[in-house]
Write an enzyme that holds these catalytic residues in place. Structure first.
Site, PDB file in Angstrom:
ATOM      1  NE  ARG A   1      14.150  59.224   3.745  1.00 19.39           N
ATOM      2  CZ  ARG A   1      15.679  59.138   3.661  1.00 19.39           C
ATOM      3  NH1 ARG A   1      16.350  60.178   3.450  1.00 19.39           N
ATOM      4  NH2 ARG A   1      16.261  58.098   4.388  1.00 19.39           N
TER       5      ARG A   1
ATOM      6  CD  GLU B   1      14.930  60.226  -0.565  1.00 12.38           C
ATOM      7  OE1 GLU B   1      15.619  60.685   0.322  1.00 12.38           O
ATOM      8  OE2 GLU B   1      14.180  60.925  -1.281  1.00 12.38           O
TER       9      GLU B   1
ATOM     10  CG  HIS C   1      -5.710  60.140 -21.552  1.00 17.67           C
ATOM     11  ND1 HIS C   1      -6.622  60.328 -22.453  1.00 17.67           N
ATOM     12  CD2 HIS C   1      -5.968  60.938 -20.692  1.00 17.67           C
ATOM     13  CE1 HIS C   1      -7.693  60.990 -22.039  1.00 17.67           C
ATOM     14  NE2 HIS C   1      -7.205  61.289 -20.828  1.00 17.67           N
TER      15      HIS C   1
ATOM     16  CE  LYS D   1      22.159  65.783  -1.904  1.00 17.41           C
ATOM     17  NZ  LYS D   1      21.762  65.937  -0.579  1.00 17.41           N
TER      18      LYS D   1
HETATM   19  C1  F6R Z   1      17.778  62.465   1.917  1.00 16.86           C
HETATM   20  C2  F6R Z   1      16.666  63.199   0.838  1.00 16.86           C
HETATM   21  C3  F6R Z   1      17.061  63.853  -0.202  1.00 16.86           C
HETATM   22  C4  F6R Z   1      17.547  65.143  -0.166  1.00 16.86           C
HETATM   23  C5  F6R Z   1      17.978  65.630  -1.227  1.00 16.86           C
HETATM   24  C6  F6R Z   1      18.192  67.329  -1.486  1.00 16.86           C
HETATM   25  O1  F6R Z   1      17.060  62.176   3.115  1.00 16.86           O
HETATM   26  O2  F6R Z   1      15.526  63.060   1.501  1.00 16.86           O
HETATM   27  O3  F6R Z   1      16.043  63.508  -1.191  1.00 16.86           O
HETATM   28  O4  F6R Z   1      16.492  66.094   0.408  1.00 16.86           O
HETATM   29  O5  F6R Z   1      19.214  65.036  -1.637  1.00 16.86           O
HETATM   30  O6  F6R Z   1      19.018  67.346  -0.004  1.00 16.86           O
HETATM   31  P1  F6R Z   1      18.519  68.839   0.761  1.00 16.86           P
HETATM   32  O7  F6R Z   1      17.433  68.467   1.288  1.00 16.86           O
HETATM   33  O8  F6R Z   1      19.404  68.511   2.110  1.00 16.86           O
HETATM   34  O9  F6R Z   1      18.652  69.775  -0.193  1.00 16.86           O
END
Ligand code: F6R
Length: 327
Positions: free
Chosen positions: A139, A211, A227, A316
């Site tokens: 982010r 986050e 609405h 993940k």
């Molecule tokens: C963590 C963050 C998450 C990731 C997401 C996808 O900082 O912002 O929202 O962006 O898990 O991962 P990426 O961006 O590496 O594809």
């Protein structure tokens, strides 16, 4: 200012250049050609990378931009479209699967990433990839990813002037409102009202609150929120209201003022955030930075580390190694 926010102007310019310098029109992947006028652009990515698609869609009003956040590309998309796969780490399973799904179906794909498996899978097949600089976390790499995507799209679409969106970043950095807004929101669930044309700012703010400040947040997009969400103001909840005020068009601007009036009739816990900028791109970048700083200040008030996102890592890990679901 920590977390790299002061680097945004420089990174925005550099990343735009990276996207623009990509010689994408000359690329061929087997029978897939990149020298064409796409009937639509599908932007795929998740979380901090996925929000790039939302900002681009709001900013490139009039272009056919579809944002898709899943493991595959919608069934109706064909080789007349361009797919942009955005993943900061290049390791996000959903984004890798959707990029491979598109290539398998003969749809041109371009990757925007810092590297990882997305880069190697695409490059291994001859598809173009823009590699952007790293940040503290996805982010925090918003300017890197966003402006690189705009640079790539400048080969195909007309892009709004990026200069104002970059110069206004200094105004957001110097603003004194993040501390005040964070204090206002502390120990409450923020409910964020925004007009549909600037919805990406509200979602980016929500994501940053989730986050960075480990805080739930509600997004209420006008006119739909008129609405349903708006009725929640009738009862007293542990909620603070944030109204994002920008410039879209007369009807939506009028509606946002009406929403503000109605909310203020019921609650005194309302703050209005005025977006600066003449284009939607400028307003969304300004808002993303300003409100990102609010989420950092809120994390500080809670005494927590804004960077850690342990549950995302756990999830993940849980999907690592499974096969891409077939569309
Ligand atoms: C963590 C963050 C998450 C990731 C997401 C996808 O900082 O912002 O929202 O962006 O898990 O991962 P990426 O961006 O590496 O594809």
């Amino acid at each position: 200012m920590p977390y790299g926010y002061e680097e945004w102007p420089k990174l925005s310019l550099e990343s735009f250049k990276l996207g623009k310098e990509l010689n994408i029109r000359s690329v061929k992947v087997g029978s897939i050609k990149y020298d064409f006028e796409p009937s639509s652009v599908v932007i795929t990515g998740m979380g901090g990378s996925g929000i790039v698609g939302d900002i681009v869609r709001d900013s490139l009003l009039g272009s056919n931009i579809i944002v898709h956040k899943d493991f595959s590309i919608p069934k109706w998309v064909d080789s007349r479209s361009l797919v942009v796969a955005v993943s900061y780490s290049g390791e996000t399973f959903e984004t890798i699967c959707s990029a491979l799904d598109a290539l398998r179906r003969g749809i041109p794909v371009v990757g925007v990433t810092t590297g990882g498996r997305l880069a190697s899978e695409l490059e291994g097949r001859g598809a173009p990839v823009v590699k952007v600089p790293k940040a503290i976390a996805p982010r925090f790499g918003l300017p890197n990813l966003l402006y690189a995507v705009l640079g790539v799209l400048s080969h195909y679409l007309s892009i709004p002037d990026i200069n104002e969106s970059i110069s206004l970043q200094d105004d957001a950095l110097r603003s004194e409102s993040p501390g005040r807004l964070a204090y206002f929101m502390k120990d409450h669930v923020p409910m964020i009202f925004a007009p549909i044309g600037l919805q990406a700012v509200a979602y980016r703010f929500k994501n940053d609150l989730n986050e960075n400040a480990k805080t739930p947040a509600v997004v209420a997009i006008v006119p739909e929120a008129d609405h349903n969400d708006i009725v929640a103001v009738m009862l007293k909840h542990p909620v603070k209201y944030i109204i994002i005020r920008g410039r879209t068009d007369d009807v939506h601007d009028y509606l946002m003022r009406a929403v503000e009036e109605v909310v203020k009739n019921y609650s005194s816990d309302v703050e209005v955030v005025e977006l600066k900028g003449s284009s939607r791109l400028s307003q969304e970048v300004y808002g993303s930075m300003l409100l990102g700083l609010v989420s950092i200040k809120l994390a500080e008030l809670y005494g927590i580390d804004p960077v850690r996102t342990d549950p995302i890592n756990t999830l993940k890990e849980k999907i690592r190694g499974i096969n891409c679901p077939l569309n």
